[in-house]
Motif scaffolding. Structure first.
Motif, PDB file in Angstrom:
ATOM      1  N   GLN A  80      29.526  44.420  33.209  1.00 33.24           N
ATOM      2  CA  GLN A  80      28.557  44.967  32.272  1.00 33.24           C
ATOM      3  C   GLN A  80      27.562  43.861  31.942  1.00 33.24           C
TER       4      GLN A  80
ATOM      5  N   THR B  96      32.811  38.645  26.765  1.00 35.67           N
ATOM      6  CA  THR B  96      31.409  38.301  26.940  1.00 35.67           C
ATOM      7  C   THR B  96      31.208  36.823  27.269  1.00 35.67           C
TER       8      THR B  96
ATOM      9  N   LYS C 290      34.535  44.118  23.239  1.00 34.64           N
ATOM     10  CA  LYS C 290      33.852  43.067  23.997  1.00 34.64           C
ATOM     11  C   LYS C 290      33.791  41.791  23.169  1.00 34.64           C
TER      12      LYS C 290
ATOM     13  N   TYR D  12      35.935  43.951  27.907  1.00 38.00           N
ATOM     14  CA  TYR D  12      34.933  43.191  28.650  1.00 38.00           C
ATOM     15  C   TYR D  12      34.579  41.928  27.869  1.00 38.00           C
TER      16      TYR D  12
ATOM     17  N   SER E 137      39.406  44.336  31.836  1.00 40.56           N
ATOM     18  CA  SER E 137      38.667  45.313  32.639  1.00 40.56           C
ATOM     19  C   SER E 137      37.516  44.705  33.421  1.00 40.56           C
ATOM     20  N   GLY E 138      36.943  43.629  32.907  1.00 38.81           N
ATOM     21  CA  GLY E 138      35.800  43.032  33.574  1.00 38.81           C
ATOM     22  C   GLY E 138      35.124  42.023  32.683  1.00 38.81           C
TER      23      GLY E 138
ATOM     24  N   LYS F 199      37.627  44.877  39.292  1.00 39.27           N
ATOM     25  CA  LYS F 199      37.090  44.671  37.950  1.00 39.27           C
ATOM     26  C   LYS F 199      35.615  45.077  37.911  1.00 39.27           C
ATOM     27  N   ARG F 200      35.075  45.181  36.704  1.00 36.39           N
ATOM     28  CA  ARG F 200      33.730  45.702  36.515  1.00 36.39           C
ATOM     29  C   ARG F 200      32.821  44.695  35.817  1.00 36.39           C
TER      30      ARG F 200
ATOM     31  N   ASP G  10      31.373  41.002  30.453  1.00 36.94           N
ATOM     32  CA  ASP G  10      30.088  41.361  29.858  1.00 36.94           C
ATOM     33  C   ASP G  10      29.219  40.112  29.853  1.00 36.94           C
TER      34      ASP G  10
END
Length: 358
Positions: free
Chosen positions: A190, A115, A72, A113, A151-152, A187-188, A154
């Motif tokens: 966090q 940030t 991240k 992820y 992936s996504g 996508k995700r 944060d």
């Protein structure tokens, strides 16, 4: 990954004797702690100028310590006007965004992820209170992770205890919008959250999780800032406090796949007795080694090991020093494994900060 630690006082003493003297000693066979082999490991890293200690992070994750986990990197900072700034290697920053850095992250992790970071209430408020700026930030974040195949995202928006009711409501609106946009592209999301042991008016794990957040990462460290003035500074993450933080988080986010607990890998210094407002935090190991009284002697290290946290603590010249070594990390990880936690994130990579022993 599989981790080992010495689990009895006799075994620990034996190991210290062997290391300190160099004499072959028949020590008890270390028993395994709670099963940690199935815990997914994650790690944060952040940008810096060339020569800064955090710039060694890529050399550290290149050992594939999170090959099946997540990296991240901080790629975005929230400006004081609520706009997002992409932190890039073109700006002269290590660990910043670049296609080459993205390729390297993917090579050494299963998930990535990046940030988005905001450290003050003013910065958070400037973004989340404006529908225009929320929409623009959602578009920027989604576009980059989609185009880069990450992936996504944060989200690390802090200074929570200073938030108003309106700030928290707008924050949740932003998270819902971002989650919806990311999910539409597979996508995700966090989100990093404060360590809590009871309900508070300024943050609610369950409400944040319900905003479409895929993983809530609880930052279970920096307890030293809550030390009563005039006493000895608390460790970074005492075991009993860690149990309370993780237990409370599990009560609010019962699905273990959606809960991440953050552990520390760094040190701090502070006046002795403690002044919480004078704590120097996030000291990386490469810097901590230069501190007065620092020792590599195994016997000295074990004498300084705090039973309430596993951390190494000593005082020199009226200053308390505290850092988390690999053994302390192992023991904190075992606490979480006993509680059924399945995902653990470490702050942070860089500066030779200790890691779990393998």
């Amino acid at each position: 990954m599989r981790f080992r630690r010495i689990s009895t006082a006799a075994a620990a003493a034996c190991a210290v004797t062997a290391l300190a003297t160099g004499i072959a000693v028949s020590c008890p066979t270390p028993s395994r702690p709670a099963d940690v082999s199935a815990i997914q490991l994650q790690a944060w890293l952040y940008p810096g100028s060339p020569g800064d200690s955090q710039c060694t992070a890529p050399a550290e994750y290149s050992d594939d310590r999170v090959k099946s986990g997540a990296l991240k990197p901080e790629y975005w900072a929230v400006n004081s006007d609520g706009t997002l700034k992409l932190e890039t290697t073109a700006d002269g920053l290590c660990n910043g965004y670049s296609p080459a850095n993205v390729r390297d992250l993917k090579k050494h992790s299963a998930f990535q992820y990046p940030t988005a970071s905001a450290m003050t209430t003013g910065d958070v408020r400037a973004l989340v209170s404006s529908s225009t700026k929320r929409s623009k930030a959602v578009s920027q974040l989604t576009t980059l992770v989609v185009n880069a195949g990450l992936s996504g995202v944060d989200v690390d928006f802090e200074d929570y205890w200073s938030w108003s009711t309106a700030d928290f409501a707008n924050y949740k609106t932003f998270l819902r919008q971002l989650a919806s946009s990311l999910h539409a592209h597979g996508k995700r999301l966090q989100v990093d959250a404060p360590a809590m042991t009871e309900d508070a008016p300024w943050y609610d794990y369950a409400q944040v999780s319900a905003a479409g957040v895929d993983e809530l990462a609880i930052m279970a460290y920096d307890d030293q800032y809550d030390t009563p003035a005039g006493t000895r500074c608390l460790p970074i993450t005492p075991f009993n406090w860690l149990k309370k933080v993780a237990g409370y988080a599990k009560s609010k986010v019962p699905d273990p796949s959606r809960l991440v607990i953050g552990l520390p890998s760094y040190g701090y210094s502070a006046p002795a007795p403690c002044d919480p407002n004078a704590v120097t935090g996030n000291i990386q190991f490469s810097v901590m080694q230069q501190s007065p009284g620092f020792s590599r002697d195994p016997a000295t290290v074990e004498r300084r090991r705090d039973p309430s946290s596993g951390e190494i603590r000593w005082t020199s010249g009226g200053v308390l020093y505290d850092y988390v070594d690999g053994t302390a990390m192992d023991r904190k990880l075992a606490v979480l494994a006993d509680l059924g936690v399945t995902k653990v994130s470490v702050w942070s990579l860089g500066g030779g900060n200790p890691w779990f022993r393998r």
